[in-house]
Design a protein around this motif. Structure first.
Motif, PDB file in Angstrom:
ATOM      1  N   ARG A 216       0.860  -1.186   0.000  1.00  0.00           N
ATOM      2  CA  ARG A 216       0.000   0.000   0.000  1.00  0.00           C
ATOM      3  C   ARG A 216       0.895   1.234   0.000  1.00  0.00           C
ATOM      4  O   ARG A 216       1.751   1.355   0.877  1.00  0.00           O
ATOM      5  N   LYS A 217       0.693   2.087  -0.980  1.00  0.00           N
ATOM      6  CA  LYS A 217       1.447   3.346  -1.092  1.00  0.00           C
ATOM      7  C   LYS A 217       2.957   3.131  -0.975  1.00  0.00           C
ATOM      8  O   LYS A 217       3.643   3.847  -0.220  1.00  0.00           O
ATOM      9  N   TYR A 221       3.790  -4.680   3.428  1.00  0.00           N
ATOM     10  CA  TYR A 221       3.382  -5.111   4.771  1.00  0.00           C
ATOM     11  C   TYR A 221       3.466  -6.627   4.846  1.00  0.00           C
ATOM     12  O   TYR A 221       2.849  -7.313   4.027  1.00  0.00           O
ATOM     13  N   THR A 238       7.074  -3.957   8.214  1.00  0.00           N
ATOM     14  CA  THR A 238       7.026  -3.299   6.897  1.00  0.00           C
ATOM     15  C   THR A 238       8.418  -3.258   6.268  1.00  0.00           C
ATOM     16  O   THR A 238       9.435  -3.409   6.956  1.00  0.00           O
ATOM     17  N   PHE A 300      -5.757   2.787   8.331  1.00  0.00           N
ATOM     18  CA  PHE A 300      -4.332   3.136   8.410  1.00  0.00           C
ATOM     19  C   PHE A 300      -4.192   4.566   8.926  1.00  0.00           C
ATOM     20  O   PHE A 300      -4.997   5.440   8.584  1.00  0.00           O
ATOM     21  N   GLY A 304       1.046   5.442   7.554  1.00  0.00           N
ATOM     22  CA  GLY A 304       0.990   4.086   7.001  1.00  0.00           C
ATOM     23  C   GLY A 304       0.871   3.009   8.063  1.00  0.00           C
ATOM     24  O   GLY A 304       0.740   1.823   7.736  1.00  0.00           O
TER      25      GLY A 304
END
Ligand code: FUB
Length: 448
Positions: A216-217, A221, A238, A300, A304
């Protein structure tokens, strides 16, 4: 004649013929389910869980996980679920020991129009592996038919497969065996493209298993159940790349307060909302190897990080006011005067009831969709030995009463109807409480 029928209508007709379950937690109540991997295929959510069954003579090991096959479930709205039946079973996979009952946590992913279902099990030939290994079955549709590969994936030992496809198209397989491992997959999705790597920056003390990786972005993860104390909790780390190095970040869900030893999860974004799919032993509180899958919303923070998820019984999605509203899957319950119990402790699949013991009791149920059509009547399935009256309020615990339902004296369940006052179209919260101290039990309410 069928040539003229629209394909979506055929799909709808086929789905309506299959058994379904309804949301709230747990969201599958026609069987035990665990280890849910949720995926969106063609705008619909598909969940691939494990399938726990009770041990029986000649069927698995008493006191342990007994799992012989996999079902797939799907939903367009996270409320109404269709069970598409068995997709893979232990005695039809050439390499699986047919009486091992070890069809543990699976995953499924789509690539180039094919669906690849990854599952662990015990091989019939110990020359393949003495313990668990991981195989693949391939289908043209998310519901199968899935054709198992004759042999498991070479060079993989362990359980809990998870596949992640990165933005550049590279696919990765993750799995666990004490540690968590990862490796690139070849484009055929059936073979490792490299030696497995141990994802070594995770906690060294306490079992880790059940990896689930997503991006994500630009943040990768790695989420995983870990026994930090006594039972598993969901944690995450992460990285800036799919195989790490990872930095441990925190906890997604705390340990089960009632001691379910395992948890196993997946995360999914659907219609702009993130969800956590996980499991708990709701339908088998005395034996935590017969589990049930749940969903709750997840979010989130701006940096993040994943906000910790508190498990709920209400779950996600709206409940149609015209369907049975199971108050026992509440959003909030009064600290005294109300409790939840099984309808039948000998058959927990019947579900639960709300037991009001005195006038202090109340239950709040969020997200009831009334739609544009007016409702006129409330129907209550209830029992009250002495007779009792229930008050239904909308949106506010002290708001005006929209219905007052009197349940006549009697120990048997009865469906009682009462008129309903004006209800604005749309979605409302129900507040339900007895009018006086007389005890009563409620199975469900619905509006007509
Ligand atoms: O369901 C059997 C095993 O329990 C899974 O493979 C683990 O992740 C744990 O949930």
């Amino acid at each position: 004649m069928l040539q003229n029928v629209k394909p979506w209508l055929l799909t709808a007709l086929a789905l309506s013929a299959l058994p379904s379950a309804h949301a709230q937690n747990p969201f599958i109540t026609n069987q035990f389910t665990a280890d849910p991997t949720a995926r969106v295929f063609g705008g619909r959510v598909y969940v691939y869980p494990s399938h726990d069954i009770p041990a029986a003579p000649g069927r698995g090991r008493a006191g342990w996980f007994v799992m012989e096959d996999y079902h797939v479930f799907s939903s367009a709205n996270l409320t109404d679920w269709t069970d598409h039946g068995v997709i893979v079973t232990q005695n039809k996979v050439p390499w699986v020991k047919p009486d091992s009952y070890s069809m543990w946590a699976p995953d499924c992913i789509q690539r180039n129009g094919k669906y690849y279902f990854y599952f662990p099990s015990a091989p019939r030939d110990t020359a393949i592996s003495k313990g668990f290994t991981i195989g693949v079955a391939v289908a043209d549709k998310p519901t199968g038919p899935f054709v198992p590969q004759p042999l498991p994936i070479k060079n993989v030992r362990g359980i809990d497969p998870n596949v992640f496809i990165d933005k550049d198209g590279q696919a990765y397989l993750y799995w666990s065996q004490g540690n968590i491992y990862g490796a690139r997959l070849k484009p055929n999705m059936l073979e490792l493209a490299e030696e497995p790597k141990t994802l070594g920056e995770l906690p060294t003390k306490g079992l880790k298993e059940g990896p689930y990786v997503f991006e994500r972005k630009g943040i990768y993860y790695l989420t995983y159940p870990h026994v930090a104390n006594k039972t598993e909790r969901l944690e995450y780390a992460t990285s800036t790349s799919p195989l790490g190095p990872f930095t441990v970040k925190g906890v997604i869900m705390d340990e089960s307060p009632t001691g379910c030893w395992t948890n196993h999860h997946s995360l999914l974004q659907f219609n702009n909302q993130w969800y956590l799919f996980y499991h708990h032993n709701d339908l088998s509180p005395k034996f935590d190897k017969n589990r049930s899958i749940r969903i709750d919303s997840l979010s989130f923070a701006a940096d993040g990080s994943i906000r910790k998820v508190t498990p709920t019984l209400r779950g996600v999605g709206l409940t149609d006011a015209r369907q049975k509203i199971q108050l026992d899957r509440y959003s909030r319950l009064s600290p005294q005067g109300a409790a939840i119990a099984f309808l039948d402790t000998a058959n927990t699949f019947q579900g639960w009831k709300t037991v009001f013991t005195d006038a202090e009791g109340w239950v709040q149920y969020n997200g009831v969709a009334f739609g544009p059509q007016k409702v006129k009547t409330i129907v209550l399935r209830s029992a009250s030995a002495a007779g009792a009256t229930l008050l239904i309020r909308l949106d506010n615990p002290t708001g005006p009463v929209v219905a007052e339902v009197t349940v006549p004296k009697g120990s048997a369940w009865q469906e009682v109807k009462a008129p309903v006052g004006a209800i604005r179209p749309g979605t409302h919260t129900l507040f339900v409480a007895p009018k006086s101290a007389a005890g009563m039990e409620v199975d469900w309410v619905r509006f007509e």
